[in-house]
Design a protein around this motif. Structure first.
Motif, mmCIF file in Angstrom:
data_model
loop_
_atom_site.group_PDB
_atom_site.id
_atom_site.type_symbol
_atom_site.label_atom_id
_atom_site.label_comp_id
_atom_site.label_asym_id
_atom_site.label_seq_id
_atom_site.Cartn_x
_atom_site.Cartn_y
_atom_site.Cartn_z
ATOM 1 N N ARG A 3 0.627 -1.344 0.179
ATOM 2 C CA ARG A 3 0.279 -0.134 -0.123
ATOM 3 C C ARG A 3 0.926 1.260 -0.080
ATOM 4 O O ARG A 3 1.034 2.745 -0.568
ATOM 5 C CB ARG A 3 -0.929 -0.182 0.970
ATOM 6 C CG ARG A 3 -1.782 0.936 1.560
ATOM 7 C CD ARG A 3 -2.408 1.518 2.576
ATOM 8 N NE ARG A 3 -3.703 2.193 2.985
ATOM 9 C CZ ARG A 3 -3.407 3.518 3.195
ATOM 10 N NH1 ARG A 3 -1.886 2.934 4.163
ATOM 11 N NH2 ARG A 3 -4.045 3.814 3.567
ATOM 12 N N ASN A 4 1.925 1.389 0.466
ATOM 13 C CA ASN A 4 2.974 2.080 0.741
ATOM 14 C C ASN A 4 3.346 3.035 -0.444
ATOM 15 O O ASN A 4 3.837 3.603 -0.775
ATOM 16 C CB ASN A 4 3.842 2.039 2.072
ATOM 17 C CG ASN A 4 3.269 1.620 3.013
ATOM 18 O OD1 ASN A 4 2.642 2.485 3.566
ATOM 19 N ND2 ASN A 4 4.306 1.323 4.084
ATOM 20 N N LYS A 5 3.757 1.354 -1.263
ATOM 21 C CA LYS A 5 4.305 1.015 -2.733
ATOM 22 C C LYS A 5 3.357 2.557 -3.717
ATOM 23 O O LYS A 5 3.783 2.995 -4.341
ATOM 24 C CB LYS A 5 4.938 0.028 -3.341
ATOM 25 C CG LYS A 5 5.803 0.242 -2.722
ATOM 26 C CD LYS A 5 6.825 -1.705 -3.182
ATOM 27 C CE LYS A 5 7.616 -2.303 -2.450
ATOM 28 N NZ LYS A 5 8.097 -3.574 -2.580
ATOM 29 N N VAL A 6 2.552 1.812 -3.835
ATOM 30 C CA VAL A 6 1.425 2.600 -4.009
ATOM 31 C C VAL A 6 0.480 4.186 -4.091
ATOM 32 O O VAL A 6 0.655 4.893 -5.335
ATOM 33 C CB VAL A 6 -0.121 1.714 -3.640
ATOM 34 C CG1 VAL A 6 -1.343 2.176 -4.563
ATOM 35 C CG2 VAL A 6 -0.306 0.336 -4.437
ATOM 36 N N MET A 67 9.496 13.013 1.183
ATOM 37 C CA MET A 67 8.819 11.805 0.512
ATOM 38 C C MET A 67 11.363 10.937 0.791
ATOM 39 O O MET A 67 11.504 11.291 -0.050
ATOM 40 C CB MET A 67 8.853 10.927 -0.497
ATOM 41 C CG MET A 67 7.119 11.619 -0.982
ATOM 42 S SD MET A 67 6.944 11.753 -2.840
ATOM 43 C CE MET A 67 6.560 9.981 -2.771
ATOM 44 N N GLU A 68 10.276 9.159 1.438
ATOM 45 C CA GLU A 68 11.785 8.318 1.441
ATOM 46 C C GLU A 68 12.934 8.871 0.113
ATOM 47 O O GLU A 68 12.129 7.919 -1.153
ATOM 48 C CB GLU A 68 11.943 7.344 1.710
ATOM 49 C CG GLU A 68 13.061 6.027 2.292
ATOM 50 C CD GLU A 68 12.450 4.740 2.466
ATOM 51 O OE1 GLU A 68 13.744 4.132 2.189
ATOM 52 O OE2 GLU A 68 11.593 4.440 2.419
ATOM 53 N N LEU A 81 22.785 2.497 -3.390
ATOM 54 C CA LEU A 81 21.866 2.074 -3.897
ATOM 55 C C LEU A 81 21.413 1.333 -2.495
ATOM 56 O O LEU A 81 22.527 -0.189 -2.911
ATOM 57 C CB LEU A 81 21.026 1.117 -5.017
ATOM 58 C CG LEU A 81 19.397 1.141 -4.273
ATOM 59 C CD1 LEU A 81 18.667 3.059 -4.380
ATOM 60 C CD2 LEU A 81 18.893 0.227 -5.215
ATOM 61 N N LYS A 82 20.881 1.504 -1.625
ATOM 62 C CA LYS A 82 20.735 0.341 0.423
ATOM 63 C C LYS A 82 20.447 -0.951 -0.712
ATOM 64 O O LYS A 82 20.070 -1.473 -1.305
ATOM 65 C CB LYS A 82 19.544 0.990 0.629
ATOM 66 C CG LYS A 82 19.688 2.023 1.417
ATOM 67 C CD LYS A 82 18.812 2.774 2.456
ATOM 68 C CE LYS A 82 18.685 4.568 3.032
ATOM 69 N NZ LYS A 82 17.610 4.480 3.954
ATOM 70 N N ARG A 163 12.676 8.668 -5.820
ATOM 71 C CA ARG A 163 11.779 8.585 -4.581
ATOM 72 C C ARG A 163 10.807 6.932 -5.244
ATOM 73 O O ARG A 163 10.708 6.831 -4.337
ATOM 74 C CB ARG A 163 10.606 9.626 -4.854
ATOM 75 C CG ARG A 163 11.200 10.801 -4.472
ATOM 76 C CD ARG A 163 10.789 11.962 -4.119
ATOM 77 N NE ARG A 163 11.510 13.324 -3.049
ATOM 78 C CZ ARG A 163 12.451 13.686 -3.403
ATOM 79 N NH1 ARG A 163 13.230 13.269 -4.475
ATOM 80 N NH2 ARG A 163 12.738 14.398 -2.933
ATOM 81 N N LEU A 164 10.916 6.952 -6.823
ATOM 82 C CA LEU A 164 10.301 5.676 -7.631
ATOM 83 C C LEU A 164 11.135 4.663 -6.674
ATOM 84 O O LEU A 164 10.447 3.093 -6.344
ATOM 85 C CB LEU A 164 9.887 5.974 -8.464
ATOM 86 C CG LEU A 164 8.751 6.966 -8.771
ATOM 87 C CD1 LEU A 164 8.788 6.895 -10.696
ATOM 88 C CD2 LEU A 164 7.996 6.005 -8.553
ATOM 89 N N LEU A 165 12.279 4.675 -6.717
ATOM 90 C CA LEU A 165 13.018 3.534 -6.234
ATOM 91 C C LEU A 165 12.490 2.294 -4.921
ATOM 92 O O LEU A 165 13.506 1.509 -4.997
ATOM 93 C CB LEU A 165 13.998 3.632 -6.008
ATOM 94 C CG LEU A 165 15.176 4.412 -7.351
ATOM 95 C CD1 LEU A 165 16.682 5.056 -7.592
ATOM 96 C CD2 LEU A 165 15.590 2.843 -8.276
ATOM 97 N N VAL A 166 11.407 3.231 -4.123
ATOM 98 C CA VAL A 166 11.453 2.188 -2.872
ATOM 99 C C VAL A 166 10.347 1.284 -3.210
ATOM 100 O O VAL A 166 10.266 0.324 -3.142
ATOM 101 C CB VAL A 166 10.470 2.951 -1.827
ATOM 102 C CG1 VAL A 166 11.654 4.535 -1.550
ATOM 103 C CG2 VAL A 166 8.944 3.694 -2.493
ATOM 104 N N ILE A 167 9.568 0.799 -5.122
ATOM 105 C CA ILE A 167 9.303 0.442 -5.273
ATOM 106 C C ILE A 167 10.453 -0.574 -5.749
ATOM 107 O O ILE A 167 9.526 -1.810 -6.620
ATOM 108 C CB ILE A 167 7.902 0.808 -6.327
ATOM 109 C CG1 ILE A 167 8.718 1.550 -7.646
ATOM 110 C CG2 ILE A 167 7.325 2.052 -5.371
ATOM 111 C CD1 ILE A 167 7.357 1.872 -8.148
#
Length: 273
Positions: A3-6, A67-68, A81-82, A163-167
């Motif tokens: 849900r967070n990614k969406v 945003m992260e 990238l982590k 920021r999109l890299l979280v997905i």
């Protein structure tokens, strides 16, 4: 987590919509009122530079601020990238290969779809030779070969992609490319939208692989130089038009295919090692 990614994607989409609406509203409602009141070049600067990259960009940033950002950039040529591998260095050879790949993938799509639309009786729209080679040629040189590449890479390959890299990398690359392509359907038509989606994938990949923004800016400048100036110059007479089409639809795509196969084969071998 899903849900967070969406929500991350939705928030960035909203930021793009706000950015586009501010720019489009000014172009549609305010700019026409300045006709005859300001010199054309001043109107072009306000419409093409100031509004989209000050007011609109500021509003866009306010939406995504906080945003992260999972990308941590280090010194030298690396960004990390982590939990991922170190980025590759950027060389002239890397830039040339990336240019050939982006051109070989995007230009056939743009040219072929433009031909199809012409056959169907739909006039392709976008910047014309009269515009970029006309009385305001200096403005278009600065815009297309400097200002727009830098600012668009900042928006789409830094503010959005990072920021999109979280997905995940694949999802971030695809979604950022879609967001990059969509505004171009209004300004330059469907063929250019499809082409910019493809090069958006290339530039996002380059951004992640190198950890740097400037290679994408250089590649963006090179694409505008080839796709706008060189293409319009070559289209002046039938002979050079045929040469340009042959280069863009056959020769460069073949080279791009070979480079892609070689690149991903070597990458696969490195990972296996």
């Amino acid at each position: 987590m899903k849900r967070n990614k969406v929500l991350v994607v939705i928030r960035i989409v909203i930021a793009l919509i706000v950015w586009f609406l501010i720019y489009k509203s000014y172009s549609t409602f305010v700019d026409p009122m300045l006709d005859g009141k300001l010199p054309d070049v001043i109107r072009l600067i306000i419409r093409g530079m100031i509004v989209p990259y000050t007011v609109a960009l500021g509003a866009c940033y306010l939406i995504i601020r906080g945003m992260e950002v999972p990308y941590e950039y280090g010194g030298g040529t690396s960004g990390v990238l982590k939990n991922e591998i170190q980025n590759i260095s950027v060389t002239p050879g890397f830039i040339i290969k990336a240019f050939l790949i982006q051109t070989g993938l995007s230009m056939p799509v743009i040219l072929i779809f433009n031909i199809i639309l012409t056959i169907l009786g739909v006039t392709p729209h976008g910047m014309t030779a009269e515009e970029i080679f006309g009385k305001n040629y200096l403005f278009y040189i600065i815009l297309l070969l400097g200002f727009a590449p830098a600012m668009e890479e900042l928006i789409f390959r830094k503010l959005f992609l990072d920021r999109l890299l979280v997905i995940g990398e694949a999802g971030a690359i695809i979604i950022s490319a879609v967001l990059f392509g969509l505004p171009h359907v209004f300004s330059q038509g469907i063929p250019q939208m499809l082409g910019t989606f493809i090069i958006g994938i290339v530039w996002a990949y380059v951004r992640i692989e190198t950890g740097r923004l400037w290679p994408g800016i250089i590649l963006h400048m090179m694409f505008n130089l080839y796709g706008c100036y060189f293409a319009l110059f070559m289209s002046k007479i039938p002979t050079t038009t045929v040469i340009f089409m042959f280069m863009s639809v056959i020769i460069i795509p073949i080279i791009a295919s070979i480079l892609l196969i070689t690149h991903f084969s070597s990458t696969k071998l490195k990972h296996q090692a």
